[in-house]
Design a protein around this motif. Structure first.
Motif, mmCIF file in Angstrom:
data_model
loop_
_atom_site.group_PDB
_atom_site.id
_atom_site.type_symbol
_atom_site.label_atom_id
_atom_site.label_comp_id
_atom_site.label_asym_id
_atom_site.label_seq_id
_atom_site.Cartn_x
_atom_site.Cartn_y
_atom_site.Cartn_z
ATOM 1 N N SER A 187 5.561 -18.422 -5.658
ATOM 2 C CA SER A 187 4.153 -18.029 -5.643
ATOM 3 C C SER A 187 4.039 -16.522 -5.822
ATOM 4 O O SER A 187 4.982 -15.777 -5.515
ATOM 5 N N GLN A 188 2.855 -16.072 -6.319
ATOM 6 C CA GLN A 188 2.680 -14.662 -6.646
ATOM 7 C C GLN A 188 1.312 -14.144 -6.181
ATOM 8 O O GLN A 188 0.335 -14.884 -6.143
ATOM 9 N N LEU A 189 1.301 -12.861 -5.873
ATOM 10 C CA LEU A 189 0.077 -12.100 -5.677
ATOM 11 C C LEU A 189 -0.048 -11.105 -6.816
ATOM 12 O O LEU A 189 0.882 -10.330 -7.073
ATOM 13 N N SER A 190 -1.165 -11.136 -7.515
ATOM 14 C CA SER A 190 -1.478 -10.119 -8.521
ATOM 15 C C SER A 190 -2.499 -9.165 -7.910
ATOM 16 O O SER A 190 -3.619 -9.561 -7.580
ATOM 17 N N LEU A 191 -2.080 -7.927 -7.744
ATOM 18 C CA LEU A 191 -2.909 -6.934 -7.081
ATOM 19 C C LEU A 191 -3.423 -5.940 -8.122
ATOM 20 O O LEU A 191 -2.633 -5.282 -8.806
ATOM 21 N N PRO A 192 -4.763 -5.808 -8.289
ATOM 22 C CA PRO A 192 -5.300 -4.879 -9.285
ATOM 23 C C PRO A 192 -5.254 -3.441 -8.763
ATOM 24 O O PRO A 192 -5.969 -3.092 -7.820
ATOM 25 N N LEU A 193 -4.418 -2.625 -9.371
ATOM 26 C CA LEU A 193 -4.220 -1.251 -8.907
ATOM 27 C C LEU A 193 -4.765 -0.276 -9.939
ATOM 28 O O LEU A 193 -4.459 -0.367 -11.131
ATOM 29 N N ARG A 194 -5.551 0.647 -9.456
ATOM 30 C CA ARG A 194 -6.136 1.666 -10.319
ATOM 31 C C ARG A 194 -5.227 2.887 -10.378
ATOM 32 O O ARG A 194 -4.756 3.381 -9.345
ATOM 33 N N GLN A 195 -5.011 3.349 -11.595
ATOM 34 C CA GLN A 195 -4.230 4.565 -11.802
ATOM 35 C C GLN A 195 -5.174 5.750 -11.963
ATOM 36 O O GLN A 195 -6.216 5.644 -12.630
ATOM 37 N N ALA A 196 -4.811 6.852 -11.354
ATOM 38 C CA ALA A 196 -5.637 8.053 -11.497
ATOM 39 C C ALA A 196 -5.682 8.477 -12.959
ATOM 40 O O ALA A 196 -4.686 8.379 -13.682
ATOM 41 N N VAL A 197 -6.842 8.946 -13.394
ATOM 42 C CA VAL A 197 -7.040 9.377 -14.772
ATOM 43 C C VAL A 197 -6.961 10.897 -14.820
ATOM 44 O O VAL A 197 -7.752 11.596 -14.180
ATOM 45 N N ALA A 198 -5.994 11.412 -15.572
ATOM 46 C CA ALA A 198 -5.817 12.866 -15.654
ATOM 47 C C ALA A 198 -7.037 13.503 -16.292
ATOM 48 O O ALA A 198 -7.578 13.007 -17.290
ATOM 49 N N ASP A 199 -7.478 14.582 -15.710
ATOM 50 C CA ASP A 199 -8.590 15.387 -16.240
ATOM 51 C C ASP A 199 -9.893 14.593 -16.336
ATOM 52 O O ASP A 199 -10.787 14.935 -17.129
ATOM 53 N N ALA A 200 -10.033 13.526 -15.552
ATOM 54 C CA ALA A 200 -11.290 12.774 -15.554
ATOM 55 C C ALA A 200 -12.384 13.636 -14.949
ATOM 56 O O ALA A 200 -12.176 14.291 -13.917
ATOM 57 N N PRO A 201 -13.556 13.680 -15.577
ATOM 58 C CA PRO A 201 -14.639 14.471 -15.008
ATOM 59 C C PRO A 201 -15.084 13.904 -13.664
ATOM 60 O O PRO A 201 -15.033 12.686 -13.441
ATOM 61 N N ARG A 202 -15.497 14.759 -12.792
ATOM 62 C CA ARG A 202 -15.997 14.320 -11.487
ATOM 63 C C ARG A 202 -17.307 13.560 -11.691
ATOM 64 O O ARG A 202 -18.179 14.017 -12.434
ATOM 65 N N PRO A 203 -17.472 12.397 -11.081
ATOM 66 C CA PRO A 203 -18.737 11.672 -11.244
ATOM 67 C C PRO A 203 -19.931 12.503 -10.802
ATOM 68 O O PRO A 203 -19.829 13.342 -9.897
ATOM 69 N N ARG A 204 -21.042 12.289 -11.476
ATOM 70 C CA ARG A 204 -22.280 12.978 -11.111
ATOM 71 C C ARG A 204 -22.577 12.761 -9.632
ATOM 72 O O ARG A 204 -22.452 11.655 -9.112
ATOM 73 N N ALA A 205 -22.945 13.832 -8.978
ATOM 74 C CA ALA A 205 -23.313 13.713 -7.566
ATOM 75 C C ALA A 205 -24.572 12.864 -7.444
ATOM 76 O O ALA A 205 -25.552 13.062 -8.173
ATOM 77 N N LEU A 206 -24.543 11.909 -6.539
ATOM 78 C CA LEU A 206 -25.694 11.045 -6.315
ATOM 79 C C LEU A 206 -26.530 11.620 -5.179
ATOM 80 O O LEU A 206 -26.008 11.848 -4.078
ATOM 81 N N PRO A 207 -27.799 11.863 -5.419
ATOM 82 C CA PRO A 207 -28.617 12.414 -4.340
ATOM 83 C C PRO A 207 -28.768 11.426 -3.200
ATOM 84 O O PRO A 207 -28.946 10.218 -3.427
ATOM 85 N N ALA A 208 -28.652 11.924 -1.983
ATOM 86 C CA ALA A 208 -28.925 11.082 -0.824
ATOM 87 C C ALA A 208 -30.431 10.878 -0.719
ATOM 88 O O ALA A 208 -31.221 11.728 -1.157
ATOM 89 N N PRO A 209 -30.867 9.762 -0.172
ATOM 90 C CA PRO A 209 -32.306 9.565 -0.015
ATOM 91 C C PRO A 209 -32.886 10.578 0.955
ATOM 92 O O PRO A 209 -32.211 11.033 1.890
ATOM 93 N N ASP A 210 -34.131 10.957 0.701
ATOM 94 C CA ASP A 210 -34.819 11.813 1.652
ATOM 95 C C ASP A 210 -34.945 11.090 2.989
ATOM 96 O O ASP A 210 -34.912 9.855 3.061
ATOM 97 N N ALA A 211 -35.077 11.869 4.037
ATOM 98 C CA ALA A 211 -35.323 11.259 5.339
ATOM 99 C C ALA A 211 -36.561 10.377 5.230
ATOM 100 O O ALA A 211 -37.603 10.815 4.719
#
Length: 665
Positions: free
Chosen positions: A510-534
């Motif tokens: 039997s097997q487990l297939s585990l989806p692993l993400r590799q870091a992407v070199a020089d990937a731009p930082r995702p746009r900052a998401l604004p927090a909701p106002d109080a």
């Protein structure tokens, strides 16, 4: 300045009128329109939530309308079930009505959470003229594979629990301030027509036409408009965003945060996201032809959670946002682990058979299947269940692993009974032994030939089974271990098989297939998401503070394990009793949910009792419900009853009794 109209009437082609609340921007228009179409009572139940979103859309230049479905709230008609043909057609007709109003420019965007997400998918699949884009939040494309009824072909206790919630909701009265003296007649007609929905759901124990209806996965190409899909890792609907991203033929964007079953701007655990602002960018792109930059960003934005101790549940949840260019992603690759004798290894090593007969109590640490961000509803330390599962551990990780997507188990197992299920837990085991559940998945082994049919097992004969675990985003730290737990029971999340089942697995096959993400070199930082106002101070007065009780008890006299959850406030937590200041309406729910089981799987029993209250001036309505489900080896049994009162005098009473044959469950 935004103007709000408390009640407008939308006439359907058959003459029925749907009640709605409308917000309009300043100016003469015409405006594009945002539609939310759900059954949850715009004047009270969702009023405070609505006011955190719809006025924002109106300030941004949209007409915004919140519609109660036929047979709900103050709308005409009867509601005979969920997602029925009449409901979907009404949604299309509402869009047609909007397009005929002088304030409408003919363009409509549709959004909603849970039932509202289903509505957005299902209406979009009918391609009504004028619908430009949708934004479903925490709903599904596949009613059989991913809802509160069945998971992996296994019957979920949520089928009963959520159905009992709907038993209360379906018994709620219309508002006399809107309907006048007709409210009693309308209420009585609804109560007479209402059935106990879990019984109908339980009549369909395979993926038949009942579940295919309303499942847009039957033909993804039916949806031609763009979709911005929102999900939460603590929610039940984690897989749909990935399936839609992979199979939809129209443009799709995805955002999945750490949230339970809540809108992202009120999501818990945090971080919260300003959901109305995100939707305004979405609507501006598709209905105002504005370049908001949203469609220039990668289509998937996913929150990769950091590890925390089980039961810690910090808010906000530590982690970071990552982006993917498509799904399946080129940045995610499967790593194979072999289920050897108690070990997850890099290569297969056959060994002596491993067997387990899972006790009925196993699963007590599992929390609820779907989190509403109420205390105690997330899984606790998986060690608390003790023995009861086959366990397979990896070596300590030499570096952190970023798990993103759906893990998959391919198993060669045998059962000693013709009917069996498997529950699989993907667990983060810390160096101190603490076990945090990362993801879960289930499989009914009588569905090996497909979910449309039931095929008994040949006892003792090995079979090939697959479990697709629920999607997740999780960073496993250096030094921690990957742990798989396999069991033949998982109560109370899954209704147990009719007999104790011994599961046998031969290591190395039997097997487990585990989806692993590799870091992407020089990937731009995702746009900052604004927090909701109080949030603004809610326009409500607290009449009674809410509270809740949740816990397990072992009754040494009966040998039963009893799970009890009591909430003064209802499904969304201990909110107590409140008064909505603008309308003067007081409302509140009290619910008690009990799951109990002894050593015999057929001793499983679920009980739900509830009270709901509505009052204002000379209006005083109360609802009492009770529902109970139990089983023997061949049948499920359901009894339920609803009693409604006006000024403490009995107004209506109805009961139901059902005996339903088990069909591979």
């Amino acid at each position: 300045m935004v103007t709000s109209t408390e009640t407008i009437w939308i006439e359907m082609p058959d003459g029925a009128r749907l009640a709605a609340r409308l917000w309009l921007p300043e100016g003469d228009g015409p405006f594009p329109t945002i539609l939310e179409y759900i059954p949850y009572r715009r004047r009270d139940r969702t009023r405070l939530r609505d006011e955190a979103m719809h006025p924002r859309f109106a300030h941004a230049g949209y007409a915004s309308i919140r519609v109660d479905m036929r047979g709900a709230g103050d709308s005409d008609g009867l509601m005979h079930g969920e997602y029925l043909e009449q409901e979907i057609q009404d949604g299309c007709d509402v869009i047609g009505w909007i397009r005929g109003q002088e304030w409408s420019d003919g363009q409509v965007g549709m959004f909603g959470k849970s039932w509202g997400a289903y509505s957005a998918y299902q209406v979009a699949a009918r391609r009504p003229e004028g619908l430009r884009a949708i934004a479903p939040v925490m709903g599904t494309d596949d009613r059989w594979a991913e809802c509160i009824h069945f998971s992996g072909g296994c019957l979920m206790s949520d089928n009963f629990w959520w159905g009992a919630i709907m038993q209360l909701f379906n018994a709620q009265p219309p508002d006399p301030a809107v309907l006048g003296d007709a409210w009693r007649e309308t209420w009585r007609a609804r109560l007479e027509a209402t059935e106990f929905w879990p019984a109908e759901w339980l009549e369909h124990q395979t993926r038949d036409a009942f579940w295919q209806h309303g499942s847009v996965c039957e033909n993804y190409a039916d949806i031609e408009v763009p979709a911005y899909i929102f999900g939460g890792w603590a929610d039940a609907y984690r897989n749909t965003p990935f399936r839609m991203a992979e199979h939809a033929t129209s443009p799709v964007k995805v955002m999945i945060g750490p949230w339970g079953h809540l809108y992202p701007h009120e999501g818990a655990p945090g971080p919260q996201v300003d959901f109305p602002a995100e939707l305004i960018r979405w609507w501006d792109h598709w209905m105002k032809a504005r370049d908001t930059g949203l469609m220039d960003e990668p289509p998937l934005r996913l929150y990769l959670r950091e590890a925390t101790a089980p039961g810690d549940d910090p808010d906000p949840r530590p982690g970071r946002w990552v982006e993917e260019p498509r799904w399946p992603s080129p940045n995610v690759a499967e790593e194979i682990f072999h289920l050897n004798h108690g070990v997850l290894g890099q290569s297969p090593h056959p060994g002596p058979d491993m067997s387990v007969t899972t006790p009925t109590s196993y699963g007590a640490s599992g929390g609820d299947f779907m989190s509403f961000a109420t205390p105690g509803d997330l899984p606790g330390d998986a060690r608390l269940d003790g023995a009861g599962a086959l366990e397979f551990r990896s070596a300590p990780c030499e570096a952190a692993l970023d798990i993103l997507g759906q893990a998959r188990l391919r198993l060669r197992v045998a059962a000693d009974k013709p009917q069996a299920m498997l529950a699989a837990l993907l667990v983060d085991e810390a160096p101190d032994g603490a076990q945090t559940v990362i993801a879960r998945g289930f499989a009914n082994l009588m569905h090996l030939d497909g979910p449309e049919q039931v095929t008994p097992l040949s006892p003792g004969t090995p079979v090939e089974a697959e479990i697709l675990l629920h999607a997740t985003g999780y960073r496993l730290p250096e030094g921690h271990r990957v742990l798989i737990k396999l069991s033949s029971a998982y109560w109370p999340i899954l209704w147990p098989s009719p007999e104790p089942v011994r599961i046998t697995l031969t290591p190395g096959l039997s097997q487990l297939s585990l989806p692993l993400r590799q870091a992407v070199a020089d990937a731009p930082r995702p746009r900052a998401l604004p927090a909701p106002d109080a949030p603004p101070q809610p326009a409500m007065t607290q009449i009674r503070e809410g509270r809740m009780e949740r816990g397990w008890q072992f009754d040494a006299l009966s040998g039963k394990l009893i799970n009890r959850t009591w909430i003064d406030g209802g499904v969304f937590g201990p909110v107590g009793r409140i008064r909505i200041d603008e309308t003067g309406t007081e409302l509140g729910d009290i619910s008690e949910r009990i799951y109990e089981i002894g050593s015999d799987p057929t001793s499983a029993r679920a009980v739900m009792t509830q009270e709901g209250h509505f009052s204002r001036d000379d209006w005083n309505a109360r609802i009492e419900t009770r529902a109970e489900m139990w089983c023997d080896a061949t049948h499920f049994y359901i009894e339920a009853g609803t009693r409604c009162f006006v000024d403490d005098a009995l107004f209506h009473e109805k009961s139901w009794s059902h005996k339903i044959r088990r069909n591979g469950m």
